[in-house]
Design a protein around this motif. Sequence first.
Motif, PDB file in Angstrom:
ATOM      1  N   ALA A  39       0.861  -1.182   0.000  1.00 49.64           N
ATOM      2  CA  ALA A  39       0.000   0.000   0.000  1.00 49.64           C
ATOM      3  C   ALA A  39       0.898   1.232   0.000  1.00 49.64           C
ATOM      4  N   GLN A  40       0.985   1.886  -1.151  1.00 50.01           N
ATOM      5  CA  GLN A  40       1.935   2.990  -1.310  1.00 50.01           C
ATOM      6  C   GLN A  40       1.582   4.203  -0.458  1.00 50.01           C
ATOM      7  N   LYS A  41       0.332   4.294   0.002  1.00 51.66           N
ATOM      8  CA  LYS A  41      -0.046   5.455   0.813  1.00 51.66           C
ATOM      9  C   LYS A  41       0.746   5.523   2.111  1.00 51.66           C
ATOM     10  N   ALA A  42       1.273   4.390   2.561  1.00 54.74           N
ATOM     11  CA  ALA A  42       2.066   4.371   3.790  1.00 54.74           C
ATOM     12  C   ALA A  42       3.561   4.495   3.517  1.00 54.74           C
ATOM     13  N   PHE A  43       4.004   3.958   2.378  1.00 54.79           N
ATOM     14  CA  PHE A  43       5.444   3.903   2.111  1.00 54.79           C
ATOM     15  C   PHE A  43       5.648   3.916   0.601  1.00 54.79           C
ATOM     16  N   SER A  44       6.207   5.004   0.089  1.00 53.31           N
ATOM     17  CA  SER A  44       6.381   5.154  -1.362  1.00 53.31           C
ATOM     18  C   SER A  44       7.838   5.396  -1.754  1.00 53.31           C
ATOM     19  N   MET A  45       8.766   4.890  -0.979  1.00 54.28           N
ATOM     20  CA  MET A  45      10.183   5.074  -1.277  1.00 54.28           C
ATOM     21  C   MET A  45      10.570   4.145  -2.428  1.00 54.28           C
ATOM     22  N   TYR A  46      10.397   4.643  -3.630  1.00 51.03           N
ATOM     23  CA  TYR A  46      10.454   3.784  -4.811  1.00 51.03           C
ATOM     24  C   TYR A  46      11.861   3.268  -5.125  1.00 51.03           C
ATOM     25  N   THR A 232     -14.039 -21.588   1.333  1.00 45.99           N
ATOM     26  CA  THR A 232     -15.493 -21.410   1.411  1.00 45.99           C
ATOM     27  C   THR A 232     -16.065 -20.829   0.130  1.00 45.99           C
ATOM     28  N   TYR A 233     -15.347 -19.865  -0.463  1.00 42.33           N
ATOM     29  CA  TYR A 233     -15.908 -19.138  -1.597  1.00 42.33           C
ATOM     30  C   TYR A 233     -15.152 -19.352  -2.904  1.00 42.33           C
ATOM     31  N   GLY A 234     -14.035 -20.060  -2.848  1.00 44.19           N
ATOM     32  CA  GLY A 234     -13.267 -20.310  -4.066  1.00 44.19           C
ATOM     33  C   GLY A 234     -12.678 -19.047  -4.668  1.00 44.19           C
ATOM     34  N   VAL A 235     -12.283 -18.110  -3.822  1.00 42.78           N
ATOM     35  CA  VAL A 235     -11.760 -16.826  -4.294  1.00 42.78           C
ATOM     36  C   VAL A 235     -10.262 -16.710  -4.043  1.00 42.78           C
ATOM     37  N   GLU A 236      -9.619 -15.866  -4.833  1.00 41.82           N
ATOM     38  CA  GLU A 236      -8.253 -15.436  -4.550  1.00 41.82           C
ATOM     39  C   GLU A 236      -8.332 -14.385  -3.444  1.00 41.82           C
ATOM     40  N   VAL A 237      -7.357 -14.389  -2.554  1.00 48.76           N
ATOM     41  CA  VAL A 237      -7.350 -13.437  -1.445  1.00 48.76           C
ATOM     42  C   VAL A 237      -6.182 -12.470  -1.604  1.00 48.76           C
ATOM     43  N   TYR A 238      -6.500 -11.179  -1.490  1.00 47.78           N
ATOM     44  CA  TYR A 238      -5.490 -10.123  -1.534  1.00 47.78           C
ATOM     45  C   TYR A 238      -5.416  -9.424  -0.184  1.00 47.78           C
ATOM     46  N   LEU A 239      -4.211  -9.001   0.182  1.00 47.67           N
ATOM     47  CA  LEU A 239      -4.007  -8.121   1.337  1.00 47.67           C
ATOM     48  C   LEU A 239      -3.166  -6.941   0.890  1.00 47.67           C
ATOM     49  N   GLU A 240      -3.400  -5.774   1.503  1.00 46.01           N
ATOM     50  CA  GLU A 240      -2.715  -4.555   1.108  1.00 46.01           C
ATOM     51  C   GLU A 240      -2.054  -3.861   2.294  1.00 46.01           C
ATOM     52  N   PRO A 241      -1.110  -4.499   2.959  1.00 47.51           N
ATOM     53  CA  PRO A 241      -0.439  -3.822   4.084  1.00 47.51           C
ATOM     54  C   PRO A 241       0.475  -2.723   3.584  1.00 47.51           C
ATOM     55  N   GLY A 242       0.523  -1.653   4.338  1.00 46.67           N
ATOM     56  CA  GLY A 242       1.483  -0.592   4.051  1.00 46.67           C
ATOM     57  C   GLY A 242       2.502  -0.526   5.164  1.00 46.67           C
ATOM     58  N   GLU A 243       2.019  -0.332   6.384  1.00 43.99           N
ATOM     59  CA  GLU A 243       2.909  -0.241   7.533  1.00 43.99           C
ATOM     60  C   GLU A 243       3.726  -1.506   7.722  1.00 43.99           C
ATOM     61  N   ALA A 244       3.121  -2.664   7.497  1.00 44.46           N
ATOM     62  CA  ALA A 244       3.823  -3.923   7.760  1.00 44.46           C
ATOM     63  C   ALA A 244       5.084  -4.068   6.918  1.00 44.46           C
ATOM     64  N   VAL A 245       5.118  -3.439   5.755  1.00 47.95           N
ATOM     65  CA  VAL A 245       6.288  -3.531   4.884  1.00 47.95           C
ATOM     66  C   VAL A 245       7.474  -2.787   5.479  1.00 47.95           C
ATOM     67  N   ALA A 246       7.215  -1.632   6.082  1.00 47.59           N
ATOM     68  CA  ALA A 246       8.312  -0.782   6.570  1.00 47.59           C
ATOM     69  C   ALA A 246       8.248  -0.537   8.066  1.00 47.59           C
ATOM     70  N   LEU A 247       7.528  -1.378   8.794  1.00 48.68           N
ATOM     71  CA  LEU A 247       7.397  -1.200  10.234  1.00 48.68           C
ATOM     72  C   LEU A 247       8.758  -1.281  10.922  1.00 48.68           C
ATOM     73  N   ASN A 248       9.056  -0.297  11.753  1.00 49.86           N
ATOM     74  CA  ASN A 248      10.317  -0.250  12.517  1.00 49.86           C
ATOM     75  C   ASN A 248      11.553  -0.330  11.629  1.00 49.86           C
ATOM     76  N   ALA A 249      11.442   0.201  10.421  1.00 48.03           N
ATOM     77  CA  ALA A 249      12.544   0.088   9.464  1.00 48.03           C
ATOM     78  C   ALA A 249      13.193   1.423   9.143  1.00 48.03           C
ATOM     79  N   GLN A 362      12.140   6.873  16.201  1.00 48.14           N
ATOM     80  CA  GLN A 362      12.095   5.538  15.605  1.00 48.14           C
ATOM     81  C   GLN A 362      10.754   5.260  14.941  1.00 48.14           C
ATOM     82  N   ASP A 363      10.724   4.201  14.138  1.00 53.24           N
ATOM     83  CA  ASP A 363       9.564   3.804  13.345  1.00 53.24           C
ATOM     84  C   ASP A 363       9.100   4.974  12.492  1.00 53.24           C
ATOM     85  N   MET A 364      10.037   5.555  11.760  1.00 54.22           N
ATOM     86  CA  MET A 364       9.759   6.750  10.978  1.00 54.22           C
ATOM     87  C   MET A 364       9.880   6.505   9.467  1.00 54.22           C
ATOM     88  N   ALA A 365       9.624   5.263   9.033  1.00 57.86           N
ATOM     89  CA  ALA A 365       9.585   5.014   7.597  1.00 57.86           C
ATOM     90  C   ALA A 365       8.162   5.108   7.060  1.00 57.86           C
TER      91      ALA A 365
END
Length: 407
Positions: A39-46, A232-249, A362-365
């Motif tokens: 989720a780029q809204k949290a971390f967009s350091m390309y 249950t539904y036969g669907v693909e599941v997506y998650l969109e973490p932003g903070e989890a990618v750069a948490l405490n980094a 700290q945790d400023m990414a």
Amino acid sequence: MEGRELKTPCFVVQERKIRENLEILKGIEEDTGCHILLAQKAFSMYSLYSLIGEYLDGATASGLYEARLGYEEMGKENHIFSPAYRANEMDEILRYCDHIVFNSPSQLGKYGAKVKAAGRSVGLRINPECSTQEGHAIYDPCAPFSRLGTTLETFRQELSEEDIRSLDGLHFHTLCEQNSDDLEVTLKAVEEKFGPYLHGMKWVNFGGGHHITRPDYDREVLKKCIRHMQETYGVEVYLEPGEAVALNAGILLTEVLEIVDNGMKIAILDTSAACHMPDVLEMPYRPPLKDAGDPAEECTDEKTETEPPSENMVGSGKDAGACNPEKPYIYRLAGPTCLAGDVIGDYSFARPLQCGDRLEFQDMAIYTMVKTNTFNGMKLPDIVLEREDGTCEVVRRFGYEDFKMRL
């Protein structure tokens, strides 16, 4: 480049910690077959998108420019959600994005056929009306009268059977810095209200707010939730973490410019809460600071007679003689702007602060670089990448022209 050679203020993002977070997320993907997006809204350091792309399936955007950034710099699966799209941007969005998620039946009716004709996947954001947050309604998409997502009542009233058949997936995003037990609660509400429709979908998107890389996060519960929806539904599941990618980094390195005493000691930094860490004022919250403690470890209503009050304790919000700070010297840390409330927080230190001292927030990414501004003509912090071998590379340095060009 050593830390002392870096100019302050600056964000220093640690490549090693980013990779450690990505390895955890990749493990979730491999164990469950789900798809995880940045989720780029949290971390967009390309400058780190190539690394992130080695582990994750792609990126998600909240608007045209993020969509373009993910398309150009990561080049993998690219999703977008917006509460409302601009007609003159839709053609460009269709060039960049694979999944376009709408917020309302009206937006679906306006653009859905065009998205389908372009061969893109069509989604609708739903609102399960299940709040798992306490306080901070500004961050709660399920707060009363939320503008985000379609409620079941609106879904039933405004979508025809043909509209529903045109949908490839449903998207919900209700969490903010939360554990998987809150996801479990949310999923029950989603199934109770939208389960019958999920059987006809190709995918379901759990949105963001999952603190997956936090040490106390229960990843087994997350996996159970993912597998349940798949089976249950036969669907693909997506998650969109932003903070989890750069948490405490990452850290925000700052310097003490001046110390004043107006009833309590106040250290003026070259970092501003209003300009460089606006979440401190919006949340509000007190960011962690390396080698610092709380201003008061415990307080009582009674004065202690054996220990006289310390002048450094004045202004702590409690009776000075009844508070025991974690460390003996208390300071309020504040920014250099004209905003009276440009205050980062109160901290205690083992020794008195001096002008020229360097401090590390700290945790400023996350939610920092993406939110900075130049109020008062403040200089934006440099962006520094600390490589895995410990060397530091200045990725971007900002100056006067960056301030002037926005005006």
